[in-house]
Enzyme design. Structure first.
Site, PDB file in Angstrom:
ATOM      1  N   GLU A   1       0.821  -1.217   0.000  1.00 31.96           N
ATOM      2  CA  GLU A   1       0.000   0.000   0.000  1.00 31.96           C
ATOM      3  C   GLU A   1       0.854   1.267   0.000  1.00 31.96           C
ATOM      4  OE1 GLU A   1      -1.571   1.794   3.447  1.00 31.96           O
ATOM      5  OE2 GLU A   1      -1.107   0.089   4.746  1.00 31.96           O
TER       6      GLU A   1
ATOM      7  N   LYS B   1      -3.192  -1.796  15.550  1.00 26.49           N
ATOM      8  CA  LYS B   1      -2.711  -0.982  16.669  1.00 26.49           C
ATOM      9  C   LYS B   1      -3.802  -0.838  17.704  1.00 26.49           C
ATOM     10  CE  LYS B   1       0.736   1.989  14.772  1.00 26.49           C
ATOM     11  NZ  LYS B   1       0.685   2.216  13.329  1.00 26.49           N
TER      12      LYS B   1
END
Ligand code: PSU
Ligand code: MN
Length: 303
Positions: free
Chosen positions: A24, A159
């Site tokens: 990405e 995260k």
């Protein structure tokens, strides 16, 4: 399709059924500071090659959905940083019609990878259900894409700026398998543990490739999450990182940060609070994911 551009090297590899790994570009423009972002993106490509696959970094360049951007384009996106449009699924038609640039998120990268026929994608962390989503409704479009688009994403979990429990529930609802590589536990990006279990543990790339092959043969749409824990030697102290994340979230709430700005704001804040320690961990876990993705892609091509 006119607006899809596949680099000659990637096209040739796909035509010859050789392994390709999608990468990405939001992680370059919005996920890390310059120049570490460019350095990391170029090293990731090299690691994919060293492990027997062809890298295909994906971005929107002058309105073209580009699979396999050049090192110069990586440098350009990295230097422009936050000035480049962070492009998720909803941004794609507008950037194409305006012939503009966009750095693609996990969602947009998956979508474009699938258009090109790339099946494996490596990144750092996926977006998910944010803490407090029960009132903000902040749920990353990455999860919907995982529910719909046939690309497997190798990541280091998510995260804990996110609510990992709710993220797992959402993936379960969407029918997305979450596989732990050599672990029973969902890794929390900077740390190997989160307290949450993955759906399945697999201990080698071939076993993962076989599961992807079975899904393909069953013609089931949707993605797979392959959660690969950060290597022991680079894992962070969980108290240190959770305090940094808590502080970053408080600051975001205080400033009223919303929508697509939330994730980049939190990533930057956490990096600043930890004085770069988290950036070093972030870079290493991406390398680790690139390697595993290349291995899985190689096994998949042999099945
Ligand atoms: N998490 C990270 N690093 C990142 C991102 C997420 O640890 O760079 C980026 C990815 O591109 C991901 C996007 O797809 O943020 C999610 O943004 P949002 O939460 O706005 O959907
Ligand atoms: Mn969001």
């Amino acid at each position: 399709m006119n607006n899809l551009v596949i680099s000659p090297e990637v096209k040739k590899a796909l035509d010859e059924n050789r392994p390709v790994v999608a990468l990405e570009s939001t992680i370059i423009s919005h996920g890390m500071p310059y120049p570490q972002n460019v350095e990391t993106a170029l090293n990731v490509e090299k690691i994919v090659r060293d492990n027997g696959a062809i890298p295909a970094t994906i971005a929107i360049i002058s309105g073209k959905l580009t699979v396999g951007i050049s090192p110069e384009e990586i440098d350009y996106l990295g230097k422009k940083g936050l000035e480049v449009t962070k492009a998720s699924r909803r941004d794609i038609p507008i950037l194409v019609s305006r012939k503009e640039d966009g750095a693609t998120t996990v969602a947009a990268t998956m979508l474009i990878a699938a258009m090109a026929g790339v099946k494996i994608f490596a990144t750092g962390g996926i977006g998910g259900v944010h803490r407090g989503a029960e009132t903000t409704m902040d749920i990353s479009a990455d999860l919907e894409e995982l529910g719909n688009t046939n690309v497997a994403v190798v990541c280091a979990g998510a995260k804990s700026i996110l609510d990992l429990g709710l993220t797992l529930e959402y993936l379960e609802t969407k029918g997305v398998p979450v596989i732990g590589y050599e672990t029973d536990e969902l890794p929390a990006f900077y740390t190997r543990e989160s307290g949450y279990k993955v759906n399945y543990r697999m201990d080698n790339p071939l076993e993962i490739a076989k599961a992807l092959k079975a899904k393909e043969e069953l013609d089931m749409k949707g993605g797979v999450v392959i959660a690969n824990p950060i290597p022991h030697e680079y894992a962070m102290d969980s108290k240190l990182i959770s305090k940094a994340i808590d502080d970053a979230i408080l600051e975001a709430n205080r400033l009223g940060i919303k929508g697509k700005d939330t994730t980049p704001f939190l990533l930057d804040k956490v990096q600043k609070i930890t004085e770069g320690k988290s950036l070093a961990a972030n870079i290493q876990l991406v390398y680790n994911n690139a390697k595993l993705a290349a291995q899985i892609a190689s096994e998949l091509c042999k099945l």
